[in-house]
Design a protein around this motif. Structure first.
Motif, PDB file in Angstrom:
ATOM      1  N   LEU A   1      -3.296  13.483  -2.185  1.00 48.92           N
ATOM      2  CA  LEU A   1      -4.634  13.311  -1.633  1.00 48.92           C
ATOM      3  C   LEU A   1      -5.412  14.606  -1.734  1.00 48.92           C
ATOM      4  CD1 LEU A   1      -3.861  11.314   1.616  1.00 48.92           C
ATOM      5  CD2 LEU A   1      -4.775  10.436  -0.517  1.00 48.92           C
ATOM      6  N   ARG A   2      -6.713  14.442  -1.997  1.00 51.18           N
ATOM      7  CA  ARG A   2      -7.565  15.629  -2.001  1.00 51.18           C
ATOM      8  C   ARG A   2      -7.785  16.036  -0.548  1.00 51.18           C
ATOM      9  NH1 ARG A   2     -10.212  13.235  -6.783  1.00 51.18           N
ATOM     10  NH2 ARG A   2      -8.767  13.929  -8.387  1.00 51.18           N
ATOM     11  N   ASP A   3      -7.932  17.336  -0.280  1.00 47.30           N
ATOM     12  CA  ASP A   3      -8.027  17.849   1.092  1.00 47.30           C
ATOM     13  C   ASP A   3      -8.957  17.049   1.988  1.00 47.30           C
ATOM     14  OD1 ASP A   3      -7.629  21.320   0.136  1.00 47.30           O
ATOM     15  OD2 ASP A   3      -6.189  19.819   0.825  1.00 47.30           O
ATOM     16  N   ARG A   4     -10.131  16.731   1.435  1.00 47.17           N
ATOM     17  CA  ARG A   4     -11.139  16.019   2.234  1.00 47.17           C
ATOM     18  C   ARG A   4     -10.627  14.661   2.679  1.00 47.17           C
ATOM     19  NH1 ARG A   4     -15.771  13.619  -0.195  1.00 47.17           N
ATOM     20  NH2 ARG A   4     -14.880  14.452  -2.095  1.00 47.17           N
ATOM     21  N   GLU A   5      -9.840  13.998   1.822  1.00 47.59           N
ATOM     22  CA  GLU A   5      -9.398  12.644   2.122  1.00 47.59           C
ATOM     23  C   GLU A   5      -8.184  12.629   3.033  1.00 47.59           C
ATOM     24  OE1 GLU A   5     -10.654  10.904  -2.267  1.00 47.59           O
ATOM     25  OE2 GLU A   5      -8.687  11.786  -1.912  1.00 47.59           O
ATOM     26  N   ARG A   6      -7.476  13.765   3.123  1.00 53.73           N
ATOM     27  CA  ARG A   6      -6.215  13.792   3.864  1.00 53.73           C
ATOM     28  C   ARG A   6      -6.446  13.403   5.320  1.00 53.73           C
ATOM     29  NH1 ARG A   6      -3.658  18.460   1.610  1.00 53.73           N
ATOM     30  NH2 ARG A   6      -3.045  17.118  -0.102  1.00 53.73           N
ATOM     31  N   GLY A   7      -7.487  13.942   5.900  1.00 53.98           N
ATOM     32  CA  GLY A   7      -7.813  13.630   7.291  1.00 53.98           C
ATOM     33  C   GLY A   7      -8.094  12.148   7.470  1.00 53.98           C
TER      34      GLY A   7
ATOM     35  N   ARG B   1       0.862  -1.182   0.000  1.00 48.03           N
ATOM     36  CA  ARG B   1       0.000   0.000   0.000  1.00 48.03           C
ATOM     37  C   ARG B   1       0.892   1.223   0.000  1.00 48.03           C
ATOM     38  NH1 ARG B   1      -5.201   2.008   1.666  1.00 48.03           N
ATOM     39  NH2 ARG B   1      -5.002   3.793   3.037  1.00 48.03           N
ATOM     40  N   ILE B   2       0.596   2.145  -0.854  1.00 46.48           N
ATOM     41  CA  ILE B   2       1.360   3.386  -0.913  1.00 46.48           C
ATOM     42  C   ILE B   2       0.392   4.546  -0.792  1.00 46.48           C
ATOM     43  CG2 ILE B   2       2.751   4.887  -2.392  1.00 46.48           C
ATOM     44  CD1 ILE B   2       3.902   2.404  -3.699  1.00 46.48           C
ATOM     45  N   VAL B   3       0.714   5.474   0.075  1.00 45.09           N
ATOM     46  CA  VAL B   3      -0.111   6.681   0.219  1.00 45.09           C
ATOM     47  C   VAL B   3       0.747   7.889  -0.110  1.00 45.09           C
ATOM     48  CG1 VAL B   3      -1.504   8.101   1.744  1.00 45.09           C
ATOM     49  CG2 VAL B   3      -1.495   5.619   2.032  1.00 45.09           C
TER      50      VAL B   3
END
Lengths: 238, 68
Positions: free
Chosen positions: A221-227, A214-216
């Motif tokens: 990431l879009r702002d909403r997904e960052r959290g 898994r790589i992040v």
């Protein structure tokens, strides 16, 4: 690229024995250029299945469609209606695209039309050879661009084994000894002494040995997904 | 060509129904000979199993004729 081969027709018939509306779904990237699962192959397979099905008395409909890629939701969504209408989808993508179908459309019954073989390249038209093992800790700089993980039958990292003869691997005469290739190249480049360099042990956890990868990429990431990602990472670490 | 012949065998129609011959437009006699040979061969094989196959609706039959 990912190189795959189509499964035998008889096997595909077995996998779809109880299906009545079949969709053969081709993929326009890797499997197109290795002539295993592109538009042409999808059409030919659909036609072959119809003909063979008729000879065997099957009552079914077999249709075909090809998407640019099966491994990305946006491209796969373009086939959503046809996937939903079918009671069996024969995926002619690699294992990634095939799995993407059931992940995106959980109600879909998918069967693999291909066997995904390796990461490789066409050394000449019609002949593909494995070149990369996806080991996640690339050592091509130590070996002047020849991979000992993928091209050595034993994935040795320190030089040839005792079975190397006439530049060939003891496992099979058609396999070139990767270390022979590496040594010859080092000689040509005039730095054979690099073979004596000592490097830290390879990190095999980046490969299959480490389990599903898994790589992040935080920056993508879009702002909403960052959290959400941070939350997941914290939970995994804790 | 060989690929299609193998495919026809796999499907169950038979590779012997497909042949490729090289001819020039000046070989009229040879063309006639080849046609005769092929016709005899195909007649000996009988109708395509797709036609003789299990009963199908007329619509399906047309579809197969176009596909085959």
């Amino acid at each position: 690229m990912i190189v795959a081969e189509q499964k035998p027709l008889a096997r595909i018939m077995e996998m779809t024995a109880d299906a009545q509306r079949v969709l053969v779904l081709g993929c326009g990237t890797c499997v197109t250029v290795c002539f295993a699962g592109g538009e042409k192959e999808a059409e030919i397979l659909a036609s072959s299945l119809r003909m063979k099905g008729k000879l065997e008395g099957r009552r079914w409909e077999v249709d075909h469609l090809t998407v640019q890629r099966q491994c990305e939701w946006e491209y796969l969504d373009g086939a959503s209606e046809r996937i939903r209408q079918a009671d069996r989808v024969i995926s002619l993508a690699c294992g990634i695209g095939a799995q993407a179908i059931v992940e995106r459309f959980p109600e879909a019954r998918m069967v693999p039309g291909l066997d995904t073989r390796f990461y490789g390249l066409p050394v000449k038209h019609g002949v593909w050879e494995e070149r990369c093992a996806g080991c996640g800790d690339c050592v091509l700089d130590y070996t002047d661009g020849i991979c000992p993980v993928a091209r050595c039958s034993k994935s040795l990292l320190n030089g040839p084994c005792g079975g190397s003869h006439d530049g060939k691997c003891e496992v099979d005469d058609s396999i070139e000894c990767a270390w022979h290739l590496i040594v010859e190249r080092m000689k040509t480049l005039g730095h054979l002494e690099r073979l004596e360099e000592v490097h830290a042990p390879k990190n095999w956890r980046a490969a299959r040995d480490g389990g599903p990868g898994r790589i992040v990429r935080e920056d993508l990431l879009r702002d909403r997904e960052r959290g959400e990602e941070k939350g997941e990472t914290a939970r995994a670490a804790g | 060509m060989q690929y299609t012949r193998n495919l026809l065998d796999e499907i169950g129609i038979g590779a012997e129904r497909l042949r490729m011959v090289n001819l020039s437009s000046a070989q009229g006699a040879r063309f006639a000979e080849v046609c005769r040979e092929m016709t005899e061969a195909v007649q000996a094989l009988g109708p395509s199993p797709l036609r003789a196959g299990p009963a199908a609706t007329p619509a399906e039959g047309d579809d197969q004729a176009q596909a085959g």
